[in-house]
Design an enzyme around this catalytic site. Structure first.
Site, mmCIF file in Angstrom:
data_model
loop_
_atom_site.group_PDB
_atom_site.id
_atom_site.type_symbol
_atom_site.label_atom_id
_atom_site.label_comp_id
_atom_site.label_asym_id
_atom_site.label_seq_id
_atom_site.Cartn_x
_atom_site.Cartn_y
_atom_site.Cartn_z
ATOM 1 N N HIS A 99 0.836 -1.206 0.000
ATOM 2 C CA HIS A 99 0.000 0.000 0.000
ATOM 3 C C HIS A 99 0.864 1.248 0.000
ATOM 4 O O HIS A 99 1.953 1.269 0.573
ATOM 5 C CB HIS A 99 -0.953 0.031 1.197
ATOM 6 C CG HIS A 99 -0.285 -0.157 2.525
ATOM 7 N ND1 HIS A 99 0.101 -1.402 2.989
ATOM 8 C CD2 HIS A 99 0.079 0.729 3.478
ATOM 9 C CE1 HIS A 99 0.668 -1.268 4.183
ATOM 10 N NE2 HIS A 99 0.681 0.022 4.493
ATOM 11 N N HIS A 101 0.729 5.245 1.128
ATOM 12 C CA HIS A 101 0.032 6.277 1.888
ATOM 13 C C HIS A 101 0.188 7.599 1.139
ATOM 14 O O HIS A 101 1.309 7.942 0.731
ATOM 15 C CB HIS A 101 0.691 6.502 3.254
ATOM 16 C CG HIS A 101 0.691 5.333 4.188
ATOM 17 N ND1 HIS A 101 -0.160 5.245 5.256
ATOM 18 C CD2 HIS A 101 1.462 4.216 4.239
ATOM 19 C CE1 HIS A 101 0.090 4.124 5.937
ATOM 20 N NE2 HIS A 101 1.077 3.492 5.335
HETATM 21 P P1 AMP Z 1 1.608 0.502 7.397
HETATM 22 O O1 AMP Z 1 2.236 0.790 8.726
HETATM 23 O O2 AMP Z 1 2.321 1.181 6.258
HETATM 24 O O3 AMP Z 1 1.424 -0.990 7.165
HETATM 25 O O4 AMP Z 1 0.173 1.168 7.439
HETATM 26 C C1 AMP Z 1 -1.023 0.474 7.545
HETATM 27 C C2 AMP Z 1 -2.127 1.514 7.582
HETATM 28 O O5 AMP Z 1 -3.349 0.852 7.408
HETATM 29 C C3 AMP Z 1 -2.204 2.308 8.889
HETATM 30 O O6 AMP Z 1 -2.042 3.690 8.604
HETATM 31 C C4 AMP Z 1 -3.601 1.978 9.411
HETATM 32 O O7 AMP Z 1 -4.230 3.072 10.027
HETATM 33 C C5 AMP Z 1 -4.327 1.559 8.137
HETATM 34 N N1 AMP Z 1 -5.449 0.666 8.343
HETATM 35 C C6 AMP Z 1 -5.480 -0.475 9.059
HETATM 36 N N2 AMP Z 1 -6.697 -1.034 9.013
HETATM 37 C C7 AMP Z 1 -7.454 -0.240 8.226
HETATM 38 C C8 AMP Z 1 -8.818 -0.272 7.783
HETATM 39 N N3 AMP Z 1 -9.643 -1.250 8.141
HETATM 40 N N4 AMP Z 1 -9.262 0.721 6.978
HETATM 41 C C9 AMP Z 1 -8.426 1.725 6.609
HETATM 42 N N5 AMP Z 1 -7.130 1.809 6.992
HETATM 43 C C10 AMP Z 1 -6.658 0.853 7.797
#
Ligand code: AMP
Length: 138
Positions: A99, A101
């Site tokens: 993903h 951001h």
């Molecule tokens: P990372 O640390 O790059 O793996 O970021 C994962 C991101 O996913 C975090 O910013 C979380 O807030 C986001 N996240 C986790 N679960 C969900 C969800 N159900 N819907 C939207 N974002 C999510």
């Protein structure tokens, strides 16, 4: 690849606030935003880290990322933003599905905080570049 919260979102088993969707890509709001408008952009292909992603999915992401960035800028009114893409837990990946951001930086406090400890490129540079160049073309 094992199931993740994002594969469940893609499958429609968990709701999200959808921003964009096409055959290869889904984009939705981050549930714990670092700033208003914090948006995630993910491939539908189940890949753990960016290096595992197919060229087709990578191209689809690359095609649409600038468009989603423009939308985030326009709607938040925030000209400054960061793109962040974490791979593996040591690099702060918490959800093991690729993903990106998109994180608006409205002020000093909100948005992405960075600790940047630059070194100095030294004598190893030529050999390092050669090895990388060779690996890239493999
Ligand atoms: P990372 O640390 O790059 O793996 O970021 C994962 C991101 O996913 C975090 O910013 C979380 O807030 C986001 N996240 C986790 N679960 C969900 C969800 N159900 N819907 C939207 N974002 C999510």
């Amino acid at each position: 690849m094992s199931e993740t919260i994002f594969s469940r979102i893609i499958a429609g088993q968990i709701p999200c606030h959808r921003v964009y969707e096409d055959v290869h890509v889904l984009s939705f709001l981050d549930i714990s935003p670092l700033a208003p408008g914090h948006t995630l952009v993910i491939p539908k292909e189940p890949a753990r880290t960016l290096d595992e992603l197919s060229e087709e999915s990578a191209a689809a992401l690359g095609r649409v990322l600038p468009r989603i960035c423009r939308a985030v800028k326009q709607v938040t009114g925030c000209a400054a933003y960061n793109l962040l893409q974490n791979n593996e837990a040591a690099a702060h990946q918490a959800v093991f599905h690729v993903h990106f951001h998109i994180i608006p930086k409205p002020d000093e406090v909100r948005g992405l905080g960075l600790r940047w400890n630059p070194g100095k490129l030294g004598n190893e540079a030529a050999e390092l570049a050669r090895a990388l160049s060779e690996a890239v073309s493999r």
